[in-house]
Write a protein that holds these residues in place. Structure first.
Motif, short mmCIF file in Angstrom:
data_model
loop_
_atom_site.label_atom_id
_atom_site.label_comp_id
_atom_site.label_asym_id
_atom_site.label_seq_id
_atom_site.Cartn_x
_atom_site.Cartn_y
_atom_site.Cartn_z
N ARG A 54 0.84 -1.05 -0.16
CA ARG A 54 0.33 -0.14 0.21
C ARG A 54 0.43 1.49 -0.15
O ARG A 54 0.61 2.52 -0.63
CB ARG A 54 -1.18 -0.13 1.37
N ILE A 55 2.20 0.94 1.32
CA ILE A 55 3.21 2.17 0.68
C ILE A 55 3.57 2.81 -0.20
O ILE A 55 3.12 3.95 -0.85
CB ILE A 55 4.17 1.98 1.35
N GLU A 56 4.05 1.91 -1.33
CA GLU A 56 4.07 1.47 -2.76
C GLU A 56 3.44 2.49 -3.82
O GLU A 56 3.47 3.56 -4.32
CB GLU A 56 4.96 0.69 -3.42
N GLU A 57 1.89 2.50 -3.80
CA GLU A 57 0.47 2.31 -4.42
C GLU A 57 0.38 3.62 -4.28
O GLU A 57 0.45 5.20 -4.61
CB GLU A 57 -0.54 1.51 -3.89
N VAL A 58 0.24 4.03 -2.72
CA VAL A 58 0.02 6.02 -2.00
C VAL A 58 1.17 6.44 -2.65
O VAL A 58 1.12 7.60 -3.28
CB VAL A 58 0.03 6.05 -0.56
N VAL A 59 2.37 6.27 -2.47
CA VAL A 59 3.40 6.62 -3.10
C VAL A 59 3.55 8.09 -4.50
O VAL A 59 3.84 8.95 -5.09
CB VAL A 59 4.97 6.55 -2.94
#
Length: 514
Positions: A277-282
């Motif tokens: 999720r972190i990579e997607e949000v970034v």
């Protein structure tokens, strides 16, 4: 007395021998023993008397020899002392003779000095008469009295003293500058050491509020997987400490820091925090930030009245919103330079739109100078050239910090506008008339000094260069002239920042080889 002692010794020895013989002789008679003892006693006494007489003679001989030796030594010392007295008397006589000779010489010299003193007095009187006669003759020929001549001499002396004072002042100022430079370095170094950490923390961090302390655990993740993923994806440092309900994002790049802040706020709002999720949000925050950059660039172009520009230039222009230089926002500075350049172009009858483009894009290289090698003016010129901007716009970006003579008038306008904006961050824009008037005032003040040949006000009025005549002004007077011009500018003009005064004295010698 010696004989008595010898006799007593003989008697004692005889008695002893008699006693010995009396005790040990058992077969002899007492008379025989006594007789033999007496004979032996006589023999011993005679022998002792002879030895005593011999010793007496030896003692007398030794005493006589010692007495003769002492007498000889005393006679020798007496002769030496007598000879010394004779030598002393001779030296005294010689000194007395020399003293008499010197006394005679001193007397002769005194007589000579007395005669010469009289001659000198007579010559002094004659010299005074001659000087007085010549003074009157000079006053008659020159038509000047003594007071006037004295005033002329005083004026020349005053001028000479002024020159020497200027020379000493120059030397003292150079020495003071050297000491001040060293002291300034120490002060600046101390100040940097004290406040650098505070200032760095202020301009390189962003705080993100949290709804609760439990979110910190989610941000960190199991064994720190979430925080490592976030830092890798955004290129920032995420600081989770004991500060209640706040985490800190730290990074020198303001663009990365802003993307990281936007992504973290989205993750906190969503609540789902894990590596995927972190990579997607970034990625999502990066796209949104790119849109924001385009919006910032469009607004800047709209503010200065420009609309057509390539998307890459618009995004780079928007990045300047997050870039500062010496405490001044670069995008706001670029907008001000564009408006100043356009205003001056209108007054000169030039193309105001081209002046605006040159002004708004002159610092475009600062948007990429953290990522690429080179100075921001060279980087900016390269970017503008690749995006098809006019040569005047490219040259304005390349030369706005250079000492090379600009090839177009628009580069000159941008250079002047950049200097005005940088010297007065946040101030009202200066009108063209006031700008020209300030330049003329600087040149007028400089031309009012004797020996000035030409004057040039440059750097948007932040420097005045004065060319003097080398035959009339030497190096010391040139130094004094620079100080005097600076003092008059301080007293007569009102201006922002500082104005540099440069006095140039050039001597050239030319010869033709035939």
């Amino acid at each position: 007395m010696i004989e008595t002692i010898v006799g007593l010794l003989g008697l004692a020895l005889g008695a002893a021998v008699a006693f010995f013989y009396a005790m040990n002789a058992s077969a002899k008679s007492a008379d025989g023993k006594i007789r033999r003892a007496e004979e032996e006693c006589k023999r011993i006494t005679s022998q002792a008397r002879d030895e005593a007489e011999t010793q007496k003679k030896e003692i007398l001989v030794n005493a006589k020899d010692e007495a003769m030796r002492l007498v000889a030594e005393r006679e020798k010392e007496f002769r030496q002392q007598r000879q010394e007295l004779v030598d002393i008397e001779r030296r005294i006589a010689q000194r007395e003779e020399k003293i008499e000779q010197r006394s005679e010489a001193v007397g002769k010299r005194e007589n000579t000095i007395t005669v010469r003193e009289k001659e000198l007095d007579e010559k002094h009187e004659q010299a005074d008469q001659i000087v007085e006669k010549q003074r009157k003759e000079l006053e008659r020929i020159a038509g000047l009295n003594q007071e006037t001549a004295k005033q002329i001499i005083l004026d020349e002396l005053r001028q000479k003293m002024s020159y020497e004072l200027a020379q000493k002042a120059k030397n003292m100022e150079e020495e003071a500058k050297d000491k001040a430079l060293q002291k300034a370095r120490e002060v600046i170094l101390g100040s940097v050491q004290r406040i650098a950490s505070e200032y760095t923390a202020e301009v390189t961090v962003s705080a993100v509020p949290l709804p609760s302390e439990e979110i910190k655990g989610k941000i960190i993740g199991r064994e720190g997987r979430n925080i490592r993923t976030f830092e890798t994806a955004t290129g920032v440092d995420l600081l989770v400490d004991d500060t209640p309900e706040v985490v800190t994002i730290s990074c020198f790049d303001p663009v990365r820091r802003e993307i990281g802040k936007l992504a973290l706020e989205k993750l906190i709002t969503d609540g789902r925090i894990h590596p995927g999720r972190i990579e997607e949000v970034v990625e999502q925050a990066t796209r949104e930030f790119e849109d924001r950059l385009k919006l910032e660039g469009d607004q800047a172009l709209l503010e200065v009245g420009l609309q057509q520009a390539k998307p890459e230039l618009v995004k780079l222009l928007g990045r300047l919103r997050f870039r500062t230089s010496y405490g001044q926002n670069v995008l706001a500075h670029s907008i001000e330079v564009a408006m100043l350049s356009a205003h001056m172009a209108n007054e000169l009858g030039l193309d105001a739109r081209k002046a605006k483009r040159a002004g708004i894009f002159h610092d475009i290289g600062k948007a990429v100078d953290r990522e690429r090698e080179g100075s921001h003016d060279e980087l900016g010129a390269e970017i503008l050239r690749k995006n098809g901007e006019p040569i005047e716009v490219v040259e304005a970006a390349r030369l706005h910090h250079s000492d090379i003579a600009p090839t177009s008038v628009y580069a000159v306008l941008v250079q002047a506008a950049d200097a005005i904006s940088a010297s007065r961050p946040g101030a009202r824009r200066e009108s063209f008339e006031a700008y020209i008037q300030r330049l003329e005032s600087l040149e007028t003040i400089a031309k009012s000094f004797r020996g000035v040949e030409k004057t040039y006000a440059i750097q948007a009025g932040r420097e005045i260069r004065v060319i003097v005549k080398p035959k009339d002004i030497d190096d010391v007077l040139a130094y004094q002239m620079a100080r005097d011009i600076a003092a008059r500018i301080e007293n007569e003009l009102t201006y922002p920042g500082t104005i540099k005064v440069t006095v140039i004295r050039e001597v050239r010698y030319t010869e033709n080889a035939k």
